[in-house]
Design an enzyme around this catalytic site. Structure first.
Site, PDB file in Angstrom:
ATOM      1  N   SER A   1      21.022   1.005  24.478  1.00 30.47           N
ATOM      2  CA  SER A   1      22.037   2.136  24.456  1.00 30.47           C
ATOM      3  C   SER A   1      22.947   1.850  23.247  1.00 30.47           C
ATOM      4  O   SER A   1      23.240   0.731  23.065  1.00 30.47           O
ATOM      5  CB  SER A   1      22.615   2.211  25.595  1.00 30.47           C
ATOM      6  OG  SER A   1      23.515   1.384  26.026  1.00 30.47           O
ATOM      7  N   ASP A   2      23.720   2.843  22.771  1.00 29.19           N
ATOM      8  CA  ASP A   2      24.730   2.735  21.718  1.00 29.19           C
ATOM      9  C   ASP A   2      25.786   2.398  22.715  1.00 29.19           C
ATOM     10  O   ASP A   2      25.754   2.513  23.972  1.00 29.19           O
ATOM     11  CB  ASP A   2      24.914   4.035  21.042  1.00 29.19           C
ATOM     12  CG  ASP A   2      25.830   3.682  19.759  1.00 29.19           C
ATOM     13  OD1 ASP A   2      25.747   4.362  18.872  1.00 29.19           O
ATOM     14  OD2 ASP A   2      26.598   2.559  19.860  1.00 29.19           O
ATOM     15  N   TRP A   3      26.789   1.764  22.283  1.00 27.84           N
ATOM     16  CA  TRP A   3      28.111   1.005  22.964  1.00 27.84           C
ATOM     17  C   TRP A   3      28.619   2.259  23.848  1.00 27.84           C
ATOM     18  O   TRP A   3      29.353   3.364  23.453  1.00 27.84           O
ATOM     19  CB  TRP A   3      29.231   0.731  22.047  1.00 27.84           C
ATOM     20  CG  TRP A   3      30.260   0.144  22.579  1.00 27.84           C
ATOM     21  CD1 TRP A   3      31.084   0.639  23.327  1.00 27.84           C
ATOM     22  CD2 TRP A   3      30.756  -1.211  22.447  1.00 27.84           C
ATOM     23  NE1 TRP A   3      32.138  -0.236  23.800  1.00 27.84           N
ATOM     24  CE2 TRP A   3      31.950  -1.652  22.849  1.00 27.84           C
ATOM     25  CE3 TRP A   3      30.280  -2.179  21.431  1.00 27.84           C
ATOM     26  CZ2 TRP A   3      32.514  -2.444  23.115  1.00 27.84           C
ATOM     27  CZ3 TRP A   3      30.937  -3.458  21.462  1.00 27.84           C
ATOM     28  CH2 TRP A   3      31.965  -3.511  22.245  1.00 27.84           C
ATOM     29  N   GLY A   4      28.318   1.982  25.312  1.00 28.50           N
ATOM     30  CA  GLY A   4      28.980   2.959  26.184  1.00 28.50           C
ATOM     31  C   GLY A   4      28.193   4.152  26.325  1.00 28.50           C
ATOM     32  O   GLY A   4      28.815   5.141  27.078  1.00 28.50           O
TER      33      GLY A   4
END
Ligand code: GLC
Length: 726
Positions: free
Chosen positions: A282-285
């Site tokens: 996933s992208d950050w957060g």
């Protein structure tokens, strides 16, 4: 062979066989990866499995903080985000390999987007060089340096559709052509992953992020399914076909289903249609953001939705670690789903040799300053990426220029030339435009500078000195544009106008009456409509990287001939956005449906770029007037260098299908080729048209359609028509 030697060999092989037979299968590199994965998975506890799905996002990659925060950095985590510290990386890896029950190595990743310590031009500029081999070479060079510092994985290439210059991340894209994006995606993946010092690539941000509404980062994206397949998915498919080992799921809400919880894109398309075997991070957060986006009710819900959609590794927010055990216990997530995600991550770790070689030995490149070879490559790429937008003849600067004025806030700025993802690049190592000119100006030519005004803010107090300097000079090099932070992530702008008082500075300097060469340092096209008429020449410098200033000087002085061609349309004004070459036709032409207050054409077209020489195109020659599916049709054009200098010409081949069951773009890039042509010489360029590949188009579910009828073919100023038979 000597009997003694044979006995020794047989003895060793017997011992090694006995030893390997004692090793658990997952520890045996002689066994198939799938068998090793299955064996290891069978030995893992649920907690160990869940830890493999967690990437520890380290905001402050301070080695001391990281090691001291051992409680937060469990040795069984699947991945860490670190860069620039081999000792730290190996220390974290030693804990994973030697202080845990199963010794599963972590995979270390970071953003190596356009260079590691030696910084290359931003990807939007790289695409303007129209040279996939050069791009691949740069990615391989960056990978070698990143590997030497302990990275196994880069979060690159970014292959989002770059069409809205308000969006700061257009700087990271390969521009607006899905075809060009596909070619460069494959080249980047190959460059990063090939060779003994290769690192895993990561196609991002999957998918549709480039359509962020209004160009506002993190906004929702409304993309018709047919357009998703036409404009956004092709570079990802090309990257998967090139063997990308990982994909990063995007932030954006995609038509009401966020990309990081979108089963259709993450599983049906990426895995079932394309056969992707790697893992998705996933992208950050982005998992936690599902709550903010109104798609998840709470953190546990977000973790469940992301995992079941196809996100394997959770970057930074820790929701998988916190909630997956409970979700399994509650029967909301089957253990099989966790096992599948863990298996994908383990498979990549096995395939990258991390179990056999978990540590990275120091080398000559570890923590090293840029090497001469890397700097030469960076300078070559920077020069090839710059685009000469306008030239009334003032360039290249001739012997009549004895007093050169260097004006503007970007003349001496080193950091701005690095762009927004400069990883380990150091501003102090950057050749500024001033430094480049001082290094290369012929003896006897004076160079004096005046900033005029800051990039943004400030007042007009510097104008007088700038105007006075212009008056005392034979020519002006005016350096305007953006700081590095004005593009990239979370750097959207409501207008493309030059920041601060720069446009005003350009006009007062031009009023001094000397020829002005405008250099635009930026991560996006910027508004030039007001200043363009007053400029004798305009060079899009972009954010050219460590050797940017040297490349600029070479181009201004004629030591190199500009050859860049725009990878993105350059609007006249922000109000024209979206404007791109591969738009669908309007219902009416001419001034009907156009803006009534400005010219509807862009300031500079996609593919625009001038040279110090001229090229003449002969007519397009077609092998025959009709092609049938299953056949190929050869199209050729001869280009002649009609000028006095050698130059590189890029032939862009576009098609248009004027009548189809789904309306087709006005111009659709399907092939390109760059080649150097000596002054006075001619060279043939060829496009082998494959109807299935080049003339088909996707429907709303990505199924390719090819229809009989006329096709218009474009190459430079030339057009030709042919028919697709039944
Ligand atoms: C950022 C970016 C992404 C990057 C990741 C790790 O938010 O969206 O491109 O790779 O986080 O830094």
């Amino acid at each position: 062979m000597q009997p003694m030697l044979l006995a020794l060999i047989l003895g060793f092989s017997a011992i090694s066989t006995a030893m390997s037979a004692e090793l658990p299968p997952y520890r045996r590199p002689d066994l198939p990866v799938d068998q090793r994965v299955a064996d290891l998975l069978s030995r893992m506890t649920l907690e160990e499995k869940i830890d493999q799905l967690h990437q520890c996002g380290v905001g402050d990659a301070n080695p001391n903080n990281l090691i001291q925060r051992a409680d937060e950095l469990r040795a069984t985590y699947g991945s860490f985000m670190t860069a620039g510290d081999l000792a730290l990386r190996n220390a974290l890896q030693r804990r994973a390999v030697e202080q845990t029950r199963l010794g599963i190595p972590a995979i270390f990743g970071a953003d190596v987007i356009h260079g590691y310590r030696t910084i290359f031009p931003i990807p939007l500029a790289q695409a303007c060089a129209w040279d996939a081999d050069l791009l691949r070479h740069a990615c391989r060079s960056a990978a070698e340096s990143a590997r030497a510092d302990g990275l196994d994985w880069t979060f690159a290439p970014m292959v989002d559709h770059g069409v809205d210059p308000r969006w700061g991340r257009i700087a990271e894209t390969f521009g607006e052509s899905p075809y060009a994006g596909s070619v460069f995606a494959a080249a980047a993946v190959t460059g990063y992953q090939e060779g003994p010092q290769g690192i895993a690539a990561c196609l991002k941000h999957y998918v549709g992020y480039g359509a962020s509404e209004g160009g506002r980062d993190y906004s929702s994206t409304e993309i018709a399914p047919q357009r998703l397949w036409e404009m956004h998915l092709p570079p990802f498919e090309a990257g998967v076909r090139a063997g990308a080992l990982t994909v990063m799921s995007a932030f954006n809400d995609l038509n009401g289903v966020p990309a990081s919880a979108n089963h259709y894109t993450l599983t049906e398309v990426l895995r079932q249609r394309w056969g992707f075997q790697g893992f998705v991070v996933s992208d950050w957060g982005a998992v936690q953001q599902l709550i903010q986006q109104g798609y998840a009710a709470d953190e546990a819900d977000a973790a469940q939705l992301a995992l079941l959609a196809g996100v394997d590794l959770d970057m930074a927010d820790g929701l998988y670690r916190q909630h997956l055990a409970g979700l399994i216990a509650a029967g909301r997530v089957p253990l099989a789903a966790v096992d599948e995600a863990v298996s994908r991550i383990l498979r990549v770790k096995f395939e990258r040799g991390l179990f056999e070689q978990p540590f990275v030995a120091p080398s000559a490149l570890t923590g090293a300053a840029p090497t001469p070879a890397q700097l030469d490559l960076a300078e070559e790429f920077a020069a090839r990426a710059m685009v000469l937008l306008k030239n009334t003849g003032v360039l290249p600067l001739g012997p009549e220029v004895r007093r050169l004025a260097l004006i503007g806030p970007l003349a001496t700025d080193q950091a701005a030339l690095l762009g927004s993802w400069a990883q380990q690049g150091r501003a102090a190592e950057v050749a500024s435009i001033e430094a480049g000119l001082r290094e290369r100006l012929p003896a006897g030519v004076s160079l004096r500078g005046a900033p005029g005004c800051p990039i943004e803010g400030g007042g007009r107090e510097g104008f007088d000195a700038a105007v006075a300097l212009a008056r005392e000079s034979d020519a002006v090099v005016l350096c305007l544009g953006e700081s590095a932070g004005m593009s990239g992530e979370n750097a959207s702008r409501s207008t493309l106008r030059l920041p601060g008082l720069q446009e005003e500075l350009a006009l007062v300097v031009a009023a001094a009456g000397k020829p002005v060469v405008l250099l635009v340092v930026s991560g996006r096209p910027v508004e030039l409509a007001a200043v363009e008429p007053k400029m004798a020449a305009i060079l899009a410098v972009w954010q050219p990287g460590t050797r940017g200033g040297a490349a600029v000087a070479d181009l201004l002085l004629g030591r190199r001939n500009p050859s860049g061609r725009l990878s993105v349309t350059w609007p006249r004004t922000s109000g024209q956005i979206p404007i791109y070459h591969n738009m669908r036709p309007r219902a009416r032409t001419g001034k009907e449906g156009a803006y009534q207050d400005i010219d509807t054409s862009p300031l500079y077209e996609f593919g625009h770029g001038l040279s110090y020489t001229t090229f003449a195109y002969g007519p397009i020659r077609l092998a025959r007037p009709t092609v049938k599916p299953g056949e190929t049709l050869t199209a050729e054009v001869t280009v002649t260098n009609t000028g006095k200098r050698d130059g590189i010409e890029t032939v862009l081949w576009f098609i248009r299908d004027p009548a189809a069951s789904i309306t087709r773009p006005l111009k659709d890039l399907k092939h390109f080729e760059s080649a150097s042509i000596a002054a006075g010489a001619s060279r043939g360029f060829r496009f082998e048209i494959d109807p299935a590949r080049d003339l088909s188009f996707p429907d709303a579910d990505g199924h390719r359609i090819i229809e009989p009828g006329e096709i218009i073919l474009f190459a430079g100023p030339e057009t030709a028509r042919f028919n697709v038979g039944p």
